[in-house]
Design an enzyme around this catalytic site. Structure first.
Site, PDB file in Angstrom:
ATOM      1  N   GLY A  61      -8.234  -2.848   8.494  1.00  0.00           N
ATOM      2  CA  GLY A  61      -7.332  -3.767   9.188  1.00  0.00           C
ATOM      3  C   GLY A  61      -8.042  -4.525  10.297  1.00  0.00           C
ATOM      4  O   GLY A  61      -9.147  -5.056  10.114  1.00  0.00           O
ATOM      5  N   ALA A  62      -7.440  -4.546  11.476  1.00  0.00           N
ATOM      6  CA  ALA A  62      -8.006  -5.271  12.617  1.00  0.00           C
ATOM      7  C   ALA A  62      -9.334  -4.689  13.076  1.00  0.00           C
ATOM      8  O   ALA A  62     -10.087  -5.349  13.800  1.00  0.00           O
ATOM      9  CB  ALA A  62      -7.011  -5.282  13.769  1.00  0.00           C
ATOM     10  N   GLY A 113     -11.773  -4.060  11.129  1.00  0.00           N
ATOM     11  CA  GLY A 113     -12.839  -4.525  10.249  1.00  0.00           C
ATOM     12  C   GLY A 113     -12.988  -3.664   9.014  1.00  0.00           C
ATOM     13  O   GLY A 113     -12.020  -3.424   8.291  1.00  0.00           O
ATOM     14  N   GLY A 163      -6.834  -8.117   1.439  1.00  0.00           N
ATOM     15  CA  GLY A 163      -7.739  -7.232   0.717  1.00  0.00           C
ATOM     16  C   GLY A 163      -8.279  -7.873  -0.546  1.00  0.00           C
ATOM     17  O   GLY A 163      -9.473  -7.750  -0.869  1.00  0.00           O
ATOM     18  N   ASP A 164      -7.428  -8.591  -1.271  1.00  0.00           N
ATOM     19  CA  ASP A 164      -7.863  -9.296  -2.478  1.00  0.00           C
ATOM     20  C   ASP A 164      -8.835 -10.416  -2.124  1.00  0.00           C
ATOM     21  O   ASP A 164      -9.807 -10.675  -2.851  1.00  0.00           O
ATOM     22  CB  ASP A 164      -6.651  -9.876  -3.208  1.00  0.00           C
ATOM     23  CG  ASP A 164      -5.612  -8.822  -3.514  1.00  0.00           C
ATOM     24  OD1 ASP A 164      -5.988  -7.667  -3.798  1.00  0.00           O
ATOM     25  OD2 ASP A 164      -4.409  -9.146  -3.452  1.00  0.00           O
TER      26      ASP A 164
END
Length: 316
Positions: free
Chosen positions: A229-230, A232, A258-259
């Site tokens: 997430g935030a 990294g 994510g894709d």
């Protein structure tokens, strides 16, 4: 990876969907809610990867999988409009809807995902034949997302072996039992989340990310990435560990990030970039998706701006 005259990337979306994003002023249980805006795209994780690859400038992209009914027609039409070669097998029933509600009060996302249709043995056999042909034409095949009803939990392992036998490199981005079974075929790239890392290892593995990455690489998985997430991401590539940090973002919609990360890595990977550069490009692309309203959607200018703000360091 196969060396050929093509850099074609084929993405596989076995449970394709129409992704609908609803922007609502407030989302309260038990109340009537009127949407301020609705966005619809051809979705499923593999189609997000395909669309972002085209937005990054990769010309040779094929999308395959199953598409069903009127929803399937919408999906394949949108694929073609995006300049992506459509090679879907028509299945019985209706392709699913995946609904994402963005609450205007705090920007939070609530998703409701339909299960999708069940595919028959005959349709699966047709798909295997098509995949073998497409894999022979491709440098890389990216398998993404959930399995539809009618396919066994170890289906990805079988399909990965088929693509590799045809000469293609293979990425796998899925979850749960499909991921646990799929890694038996040793895909080149996997992207589990932090919790799934432990589940992929005997006896639940370790809570230590470094140790988990090292053990999975030791099992013959060359590239293992865990996005955080935030915070990294962390990654293991060819025996080395990396820590990826991203800048603070004015997030609009994280669904599809994510894709987009996978698409960015694939884009750099088929061009033979070094691992650190592949990770930097992946992180910039995933971050760029969070700046847009549509799922699996990036602006190339955002990607280029973010590249200089991404930190990729060896994790010693």
């Amino acid at each position: 990876m196969k060396r050929s005259t093509t850099n074609r990337i084929t993405t596989v979306t076995l449970n394709a969907a129409i992704d609908k994003t609803y922007y609502v002023p407030a989302l309260d249980k038990g109340k009537v809610t009127r949407a301020e805006k609705v966005l619809s795209t051809a979705g499923g994780k593999g189609l997000n990867v395909a669309r972002v690859l085209r937005q990054l400038g990769h010309a040779e992209v094929t999308a395959t999988g199953f598409a069903s009914g009127y929803n399937g027609q919408f999906i394949t039409n949108r694929v073609k409009e995006a300049g992506i070669r459509s090679e879907f097998i028509e299945a019985t029933g209706e392709s699913r809807l995946c609904l994402n509600f963005i609450d205007g009060r705090d920007g939070s996302s609530t998703e409701v995902l339909e299960p999708g249709p069940t595919v028959s043995g005959e349709q699966i056999a047709l798909f295997r034949d098509k995949l073998a042909r497409l894999s022979a034409e491709s440098s890389l095949v990216v398998f993404s997302g959930s399995l539809p009803g009618g396919m066994a939990a170890d289906a990805y392992a079988e399909l990965i072996a088929l693509s590799r036998a045809a000469g293609a490199d293979v990425f796998l981005d899925t979850s749960g039992e499909a991921l646990v079974r799929g890694i038996a075929a040793k895909p080149t790239f996997i992207k589990p989340n932090e919790d799934e890392l432990a589940a992929l290892l005997p006896e639940g593995g370790s809570s230590d990310l470094r140790e988990s990455l090292q053990k999975l690489m030791g099992q013959g998985l060359p590239i293992v990435v865990a996005t955080l997430g935030a915070q990294g991401a962390v990654a293991g590539v060819d025996g080395r560990l990396y820590r990826i940090r991203i800048p603070k973002l004015q997030v609009v919609n994280t669904v599809g990030s994510g894709d987009s990360f996978v698409a960015g890595y694939a884009f750099a990977h088929v061009r033979g970039e070094a691992p650190a550069d592949c990770l930097r490009y992946a992180a910039a692309t995933g971050s760029a998706n969070a700046l847009t309203q549509t799922t699996g959607d990036v602006n190339l200018s955002d990607v280029h701006k973010l590249l200089s703000d991404i930190s990729v360091e060896e994790w010693l």
